[in-house]
Every structure is written in structure tokens, then in C-alpha cells.
Design an enzyme around this catalytic site. Structure first.
Site, PDB file in Angstrom:
ATOM      1  N   HIS A 110     -10.170  -8.163  -8.018  1.00  0.00           N
ATOM      2  CA  HIS A 110      -9.885  -9.290  -8.855  1.00  0.00           C
ATOM      3  C   HIS A 110      -8.447  -9.664  -8.912  1.00  0.00           C
ATOM      4  O   HIS A 110      -7.570  -9.502 -10.066  1.00  0.00           O
ATOM      5  CB  HIS A 110     -10.743  -9.485 -10.204  1.00  0.00           C
ATOM      6  CG  HIS A 110     -10.637  -8.395 -11.131  1.00  0.00           C
ATOM      7  ND1 HIS A 110      -9.451  -7.624 -11.481  1.00  0.00           N
ATOM      8  CD2 HIS A 110     -11.650  -7.957 -11.587  1.00  0.00           C
ATOM      9  CE1 HIS A 110      -9.686  -6.804 -12.336  1.00  0.00           C
ATOM     10  NE2 HIS A 110     -10.897  -6.919 -12.509  1.00  0.00           N
TER      11      HIS A 110
ATOM     12  N   GLY B  33     -15.103 -10.526 -17.928  1.00  0.00           N
ATOM     13  CA  GLY B  33     -15.773 -10.712 -16.724  1.00  0.00           C
ATOM     14  C   GLY B  33     -15.928 -12.163 -16.706  1.00  0.00           C
ATOM     15  O   GLY B  33     -15.520 -12.905 -17.482  1.00  0.00           O
TER      16      GLY B  33
ATOM     17  N   HIS C 288      -6.742  -2.999 -11.973  1.00  0.00           N
ATOM     18  CA  HIS C 288      -6.536  -2.372 -13.411  1.00  0.00           C
ATOM     19  C   HIS C 288      -5.255  -1.374 -13.333  1.00  0.00           C
ATOM     20  O   HIS C 288      -5.313  -0.451 -13.633  1.00  0.00           O
ATOM     21  CB  HIS C 288      -7.615  -1.644 -13.954  1.00  0.00           C
ATOM     22  CG  HIS C 288      -8.708  -2.818 -14.347  1.00  0.00           C
ATOM     23  ND1 HIS C 288      -8.568  -3.489 -15.354  1.00  0.00           N
ATOM     24  CD2 HIS C 288      -9.778  -3.138 -13.748  1.00  0.00           C
ATOM     25  CE1 HIS C 288      -9.760  -4.339 -15.724  1.00  0.00           C
ATOM     26  NE2 HIS C 288     -10.416  -4.090 -14.544  1.00  0.00           N
TER      27      HIS C 288
ATOM     28  N   GLU D 148     -15.815   0.680 -10.950  1.00  0.00           N
ATOM     29  CA  GLU D 148     -14.719   0.089 -11.377  1.00  0.00           C
ATOM     30  C   GLU D 148     -14.335   0.878 -12.567  1.00  0.00           C
ATOM     31  O   GLU D 148     -14.820   0.736 -13.709  1.00  0.00           O
ATOM     32  CB  GLU D 148     -14.963  -1.284 -11.683  1.00  0.00           C
ATOM     33  CG  GLU D 148     -13.660  -1.950 -12.274  1.00  0.00           C
ATOM     34  CD  GLU D 148     -13.808  -3.457 -12.614  1.00  0.00           C
ATOM     35  OE1 GLU D 148     -12.810  -4.006 -12.806  1.00  0.00           O
ATOM     36  OE2 GLU D 148     -14.954  -3.672 -13.056  1.00  0.00           O
TER      37      GLU D 148
ATOM     38  N   ASP E  16     -13.266 -19.201 -10.635  1.00  0.00           N
ATOM     39  CA  ASP E  16     -13.741 -20.008 -11.541  1.00  0.00           C
ATOM     40  C   ASP E  16     -12.798 -20.986 -12.180  1.00  0.00           C
ATOM     41  O   ASP E  16     -13.215 -21.675 -13.211  1.00  0.00           O
ATOM     42  CB  ASP E  16     -14.401 -19.072 -12.755  1.00  0.00           C
ATOM     43  CG  ASP E  16     -13.473 -18.111 -13.317  1.00  0.00           C
ATOM     44  OD1 ASP E  16     -12.299 -18.129 -13.142  1.00  0.00           O
ATOM     45  OD2 ASP E  16     -13.909 -17.331 -14.256  1.00  0.00           O
TER      46      ASP E  16
ATOM     47  N   ILE F 162     -10.700 -20.137 -14.313  1.00  0.00           N
ATOM     48  CA  ILE F 162     -10.253 -19.548 -15.728  1.00  0.00           C
ATOM     49  C   ILE F 162      -9.553 -18.480 -15.458  1.00  0.00           C
ATOM     50  O   ILE F 162      -8.524 -18.262 -16.378  1.00  0.00           O
ATOM     51  CB  ILE F 162     -11.727 -19.205 -16.434  1.00  0.00           C
ATOM     52  CG1 ILE F 162     -12.523 -20.552 -16.636  1.00  0.00           C
ATOM     53  CG2 ILE F 162     -11.460 -18.691 -17.938  1.00  0.00           C
ATOM     54  CD1 ILE F 162     -13.772 -20.480 -17.204  1.00  0.00           C
ATOM     55  N   HIS F 163      -9.899 -17.398 -14.688  1.00  0.00           N
ATOM     56  CA  HIS F 163      -9.584 -16.217 -14.430  1.00  0.00           C
ATOM     57  C   HIS F 163      -8.304 -16.482 -13.683  1.00  0.00           C
ATOM     58  O   HIS F 163      -6.869 -15.428 -13.907  1.00  0.00           O
ATOM     59  CB  HIS F 163     -10.327 -15.087 -13.540  1.00  0.00           C
ATOM     60  CG  HIS F 163     -11.201 -14.566 -14.475  1.00  0.00           C
ATOM     61  ND1 HIS F 163     -12.105 -15.062 -14.912  1.00  0.00           N
ATOM     62  CD2 HIS F 163     -11.389 -13.167 -15.172  1.00  0.00           C
ATOM     63  CE1 HIS F 163     -13.077 -14.497 -15.625  1.00  0.00           C
ATOM     64  NE2 HIS F 163     -12.553 -13.312 -15.683  1.00  0.00           N
TER      65      HIS F 163
ATOM     66  N   ASP G  55     -17.587 -10.892 -10.437  1.00  0.00           N
ATOM     67  CA  ASP G  55     -17.407  -9.864 -11.650  1.00  0.00           C
ATOM     68  C   ASP G  55     -18.107 -10.315 -12.816  1.00  0.00           C
ATOM     69  O   ASP G  55     -17.734 -10.435 -13.987  1.00  0.00           O
ATOM     70  CB  ASP G  55     -15.784 -10.144 -11.904  1.00  0.00           C
ATOM     71  CG  ASP G  55     -15.267  -8.913 -12.949  1.00  0.00           C
ATOM     72  OD1 ASP G  55     -15.893  -8.057 -12.778  1.00  0.00           O
ATOM     73  OD2 ASP G  55     -14.224  -9.253 -13.703  1.00  0.00           O
TER      74      ASP G  55
END
EC number: 3.5.1.25
Length: 394
Positions: free
Chosen positions: A223, A316, A202, A136, A255, A257-258, A281
């Protein structure tokens, strides 16, 4: 020395082709022997009787994990990878890709060489298997670096990648890359030729630039939603392309959250169970709780299940795979069969190990997880070794 056969009885077995209610599954010498047959083991077998409400499923495969239990792939030691591999069975993960991150080239090279040697000679029986390496960075966009150190980002370089793959003993299996950066399409094309998964991530790519990356051979998205150009009604960006194109399999960090649960649900509706791969992650803080930790030389604060840099950037996660699976079921209403597709079947097929991983079938590795009625991990077997049993934790 031959190992004693193990038979799990009475629970629902989620086999490759059907669900067997109140079934039996046998393991011998690291492989699955069969289901609901006369196993001819006599008195040699260890028989484990399970409640009828339990579920027997394939071990999960995490293609994007940096660390756990205080260790990180970038530590570049056998001990670090052994630590990660030893704690993952607690969450039902039986194999994984050791994931690097953007750092100075010499640090990446040490991590790659170490991981390659570990895969060849350092794996410990009974731990989760390191199937390969996920590179990554550093071939990513400075605009979408996230928690990747901007100062260490470099342009994609095919010759450098070839050197790194040789250093890693050929074990780099997945590469996160930004397709809009000069030199990326050449690298993506080479990865495709070499059966290495090229993953868009990214990245500040426009929709057209993502399509160019796909044409070159990109087939995966790192992700989804995080670290990429988002969806706009006049510029679909990476997110729009990922949602529209069936050629792209998308990672999700479930999660809550992400990615908001509502968007996880939308993604699942659009992509279906065959084009989503659940990942963690996770960083070294997983399994350790709140506190201050290191990620690539950067201070990370973990508080209330969230890991962030000083400026608030997500760094992460600390989520476990079985928690991600439970969340996915809650967010989307999907079934346990769908979860198996997203945590076992899809990653095994992407990594070309479905002949031995990713499903419960005779002859495959006995990577087996027992879940209770609440989908909590009760037992995990890695190649027929009892690697985790609830209540045995020290």
C-alpha cells in the site's frame, strides 16, 4: 460430473491479445474453451446473450485483503475464509491472498495453519479461490505500524519464518517486511530464493535502505504511501525509491481516502500500468456498512466509507475492487485495458499463476467478469461457475 458449457455472446471481450467486439466466449469444465468459433456444443450449452455495451474481462485478483462480510483471516476458521471467498465475486474478485496482520505469535500461527489447510482442502467450488497467504507483519517498523499493534511487532527471524511457512503448508506467497530492521535482508534474500514475493511496507527505511532491500530481492511495495517514510527532497525514503525503481511493483488503495486522487494520478504517470497493483486492504466490515468492528483486537469505527482506530489512524478499508477500478479510471484517465493489467495480469504474474489466471485465453481458468457500460459488475464466474449475478442477491 461434467458441467453444462456456458457461452457468453455479443459483448466486448478483453482477451489476452485483442479486444473482440460483439464476441463470444465459451466455458467448459472450469476452463475457457475459446472465442468466436464453432464450439461444437450442440444444444448442450447454456447461451447467455449480453448487450453490446457490456464488457467481458478477467476476474480480479486481490493480493491484500484481510476480510469481508464480517469475517477476517485472523479468525483462523474455515468458516471465515469461506465467507470472504463467497462475497468477493460480488465485486469481480475471483481469487485473493488471505492476509494476516501483526498479532501474538500463537494467533498468527493459528491463522497460517488454518489458511494452509483451507487452501489444501477447504475451498468451495463457485467461490473466489484462495491462492495463498499474504503475511503482513510482524516483521515491520514500530515507527510505521499504522493499525498494526505495536506490542506484537518482532524483529525478522528466518528460522521463525521457515517454521511458519511449514505450518502454512508452503502457501505464504507474499510477505510485508521493513528492510531497515536487523535480520530483514537475510529473510528477504531467502524469500526471493523461494519465489515468495518480498514486499517493503510498514517501513521507516531510508532510500539507501530500500535499495539494499531491493538488492536482497524485494520486488513489491505494500500500500504505497501508507505506513512508510514519505518523500522528502533530501531523503526520498520508501516512497521516492518506489517511484524511481522499475524493479518495484506498487500496491495502491484507490479509495481516495488512503491516497489523494492527485497522488494516485502522479503514481500512475510514474509507474505505468505494469508496475501498479490495485488492492483493497479490506477488513471485515466490507459489505456491512457503518458501525463498530474489530481488527486484531482493536476497535474500529466505520463511518462514511472510512475505517479508523480510536486515535484516527486508518485501519484498512472497506472498498470493493470494482469501485477501486472505477476510481482509478476517474483519477488517472486510464482505460479498461489498463485496469485489467493492474487488477489481473500484474498480480497473476507476481504470484506465478499467469499460466492459469489473470487473462482471458483458451485453457485458462474461466474466471470471468461481466461489466455493464458503467463498469458495474453484472456477473462473475469463478472457474466457470456463476458465482454472482446482479439481482440475485439475498
Amino acid at each position: 460430473m461434467e458441467r453444462r458449457p456456458i457461452i457468453l455472446k455479443n459483448a466486448s471481450i478483453y482477451g489476452e491479445k485483442q479486444i473482440i467486439e460483439k464476441g463470444s466466449i465459451a466455458m467448459q469444465d472450469g476452463k475457457i474453451s475459446g472465442f468466436d468459433v464453432d464450439f461444437h456444443f450442440g444444444d448442450d450449452a447454456e447461451i447467455i446473450e449480453l448487450p453490446e455495451t457490456y464488457h467481458i474481462v478477467p476476474g480480479m485478483i486481490d493480493v491484500h485483503i484481510h476480510g469481508a462480510g464480517g469475517a477476517d483471516t485472523m479468525d483462523a476458521t474455515f468458516e471465515a475464509l469461506e465467507t470472504i471467498a463467497s462475497v468477493l465475486p460480488r465485486e469481480g474478485t475471483t481469487s485473493f491472498l488471505a492476509t494476516t496482520m501483526t498479532q501474538e505469535q500463537n494467533k498468527i500461527e493459528k491463522a497460517l495453519e488454518n489458511a494452509g489447510l483451507f487452501i489444501e482442502a477447504g475451498q468451495v467450488e463457485g467461490n473466489a479461490e484462495t491462492l495463498g497467504i499474504h503475511l503482513e507483519g510482524p516483521f515491520i517498523s514500530e515507527k510505521r505500524a499504522g493499525a498494526q499493534p505495536v506490542g506484537a511487532i518482532i524483529e525478522p527471524n528466518l528460522e521463525l519464518f521457515k517454521q511458519w511457512q511449514e505450518l502454512a503448508s508452503g502457501h505464504i506467497k507474499l510477505v510485508t517486511i521493513a528492510p531497515e530492521i536487523e535480520g530483514s535482508l537475510e529473510v528477504i534474500s531467502y524469500l526471493h530464493e523461494q519465489n515468495v514475493v518480498a514486499s517493503i511496507g510498514h517501513s521507516d527505511a531510508t532510500y539507501e535502505e530500500v535499495v539494499s532491500g531491493m538488492k536482497a530481492g524485494a520486488s513489491h511495495v505494500t500500500h504505497l504511501y501508507n505506513g512508510m517514510r514519505g518523500l522528502h527532497h533530501r531523503e526520498p525514503g520508501v516512497v521516492g525509491a518506489a517511484l524511481l525503481h522499475d524493479e518495484l511493483t506498487t500496491e495502491l488503495i484507490a479509495d481516495g481516502i488512503h491516497v489523494r486522487p492527485e497522488l494516485i494520478s502522479l503514481t500512475y504517470r510514474q509507474k505505468g500500468n505494469e508496475k501498479v497493483v490495485l488492492v483493497t486492504d479490506a477488513m471485515r466490515a466490507k459489505c456491512l456498512g457503518d458501525g463498530q468492528y474489530d481488527l486484531g483486537g482493536q476497535e474500529v469505527t466505520v463511518q462514511n466509507e472510512t475505517a479508523t482506530l480510536k486515535d484516527g489512524t486508518l485501519a484498512g478499508s472497506i472498498i470493493k475492487m470494482n469501485t477501486a477500478a472505477k476510481n482509478m479510471m476517474q483519477f488517472t484517465g486510464c482505460t479498461l485495458e489498463d485496469i485489467i493489467q493492474m487488477t489481473s495480469v500484474n498480480p497473476a504474474k507476481e504470484l506465478n499463476v499467469y499460466d492459469r489466471k489473470g487473462s482471458l485465453a483458451p485453457g485458462k481458468d474461466a474466471d470471468i467478469v461481466v461489466l455493464d457500460e458503467d463498469y458495474e459488475v453484472v456477473m462473475t464466474f469463478c472457474k466457470g461457475n456463476l458465482s454472482f449475478r446482479r439481482g440475485d442477491e439475498t
